[in-house]
Design a protein around this motif. Sequence first.
Motif: not given
Length: 215
Positions: A54-69
């Motif tokens: 979780p990050i601010a504003c009800g959002q998320t930082i994506s899973q690193p492997s998904v960022v990579g893919l």
Amino acid sequence: MSGPPAETQMQFLFALRSRGVTERKVLQVMEAIDRGLFVRGIFADRAYEDMPLPIACGQTISQPSVVGLMTQALQLTGREKVLEVGTGSGYQAAILSKLARRVYSVDRHARLVREARAVFDQLDLSNITAMVTDGSFGLPEQAPFDRIIVTAAAEDPPGPLLAQLKINGIMVVPVGQSDAVQTLIRVRRTETGFDYDEILPVRFVPLLEGLGKDV
């Protein structure tokens, strides 16, 4: 600027490789860009785990492997102008900035853009332009784009974004109902239309119209 301990870094990279992130230059950039800079508060000690946070504003930082893919699926050569819809923490844009010529990143939440810009400045990433706008309409004044990446799920690839993709350009976008299984797809624009291929099942926050209510 100190990053994670060597053992943590090795585990981080192993997780990426084991989930299909195999392109060397993507792995090198993900090793160089410290994810810990983009995770704040009580989740900071989990920054190097392969999980969304979780990050601010009800959002998320994506899973690193998904960022990579997602990054790998864009097939970047270093010459592209890229539009990112959904700045979020700024982590994905930072990765892209090392692999593309220019990155335009938009988000509906002013706070997220402000915090991401601060990290971009800290890392001296001068080829990212981050701005507050409704990303569902893209960024017409900078179109067309060689690549478009969307980090929020739509029921279908948004028409305005498809229209802003260059011929032979690639868009990577999660598609599906926001409360059900979504599929990450790659769209290629051809002379005659669009070709689609599926990459993997994912879960992203929904792509919403309008601006956030934060300041």
